[in-house]
Write an enzyme that holds these catalytic residues in place. Sequence first.
Site: not given
Lengths: 321, 273
Positions: A7, A55, A80
Amino acid sequence: MEFKQTRQGYVDGLLELAAEIPDLVVLDADVAKATKTVDFQAAHPDRFFNCGVQEQHMLSAAAGLALEGFLPFASTFGVFACCRAGDQMRNSIAYPQLNVKIGATHCGISTGGDGASHQSIEDIAIARSFPNMTVLVPGDYEEAKQATRAAAYHVGPVYLRFGRDTYPVVAEIHGDFEIGKAKLLRMGSDVTIITTGIMVSEGLMAADSLTEKGYSVRVLHYPTIKPLDEKAIIAAARETQGIVTAEEHSVIGGLGEAVAGVVTQSYPCPVHRVGVMDVFGESGHANELLDQYGLRAVNIVEAVLNILSEPLKKESYGSLS
Amino acid sequence: MTDRSFLAAKALKTRKSIIEMVHRANSGHVGGSLGAVEIVVALYYCLMRHRPEQPDWRDRDRFILSKGHCTPVVYAVLADCGYFPESDLQTFRRPGSHLQGHPYQPKTPGIDASTGTLGLGISTGVGMALGAKLRNQQHHYYILCGDGELQEGQVWEAAMFANKYKLGNIIAFVDRNYLQTDGHSETVMPLDPLRPKWESFGWDVDEIDGHDFAQIIAAVQRAKANASRPTMIIAHTVKGKGVSFMEHEASWHGTPPGKDDFRKAMEELGHGV
């Protein structure tokens, strides 16, 4: 061995791109500290939009920004993006083929302590099932950065998959990154291991241990799940006795089934899938969970040995070619 | 202001076009399309700055049909404006046509955003409006929502977001006809009191008769004058408006008129206009 976060590779890629692409904007849904887009926010506050815990709206709003000529990267956890906002990914982004990039972090079982609700093990299956989607699953920090850059310069919707934990840095995969192109890491003639995402390090360890035992093992790494590099798979099916796939994802709908789909049509051979065996995960440390759910080199080795001990050999297919 | 009889004539032509389109396709949503005719006609013939010969003109006002099932009213008006030949309307919902059941921006000239599942349109429109604000563009975003659509949680996500970023370039309508697929909205899932809901989300709210051109035009002008916040215009309408036996009937939400109903409807709307 060095360990880094994929990430972080995503956001470091975005920070590089910000200088190159003035229309690039980043959206997040109240997980900016976790997705690391908080770094982007600090550097470019006027190009960062926090949607709050929304989201669904985030993905549709990103579609709106793309319609107005922006290059939005919408960031949240994989579970999500694909499950909560699956409709928006499909109908707002994939169907009209808008230039939206979805940066999904916390994917796979190694998400760890949050447990099954947050461990995305279906996202590859969902994202790759949408027409027009490109699906990228980088294997380490550097490749995550490369994939992010490639996504930005690719026109059309892209799903980018990253993890939460730190993962081994794998120098062998740091060559040129091209969407849709597999990376041949080891040439071999007995069996082929195909990895995606963070399973590349386990795949290489498995290959090393099998080589020590005297086997000739081919290793292919697939940072692109869609479009799938079919040529390398078909060559592996022809030239080795079978394929073991390894992914930090359900065995349903991911890399394994994508590979199986190609070989059953083009050159049938045994395909054994190492992945999460159609079960939900649970809370634990990433390393414990990777052990527990069978996502290790030892599991890949076992699958390879199973293929090599099977009576089913290439000759059985004789006339098929 | 555009002549009122001109708008009334356009409304009548649009209604006939809707009935013909849905009848021919034997598929489509006639009730909600008929009820929104005055709003769409007022926007395209009087209020919006747009260029049919240049659908992607950068400074045009945008229209987003968030109640995406009501494409017939929009396609009828786009064809009449000249975005595409009127004969294309005969291909509505047929294979190979650019006129999909729900709006598809890549294919249809004049469609500014793809919508379909409810709630997506307003959300996409809000994202577009943010984009225009970032670039200091002056055009407006006209978004048409259904009232049943407001039951979607995503609508309220979009409402919060538009308030946070003070998107005063949004002028939205809710087609408040109190009818949805399964019946009366207040029975299926109550929405009233609707006005304070939007007010509490930080929007300017106006309430009008959605079949009165003067009220539609005045409400939009008020919304334009106050550019600091998004506006929601609650337009009270009659589902199926203009065809007596379709008015106030939830059953005409998604049922195409058969041969007899088609003839009766066209007779009511009058031939030759």
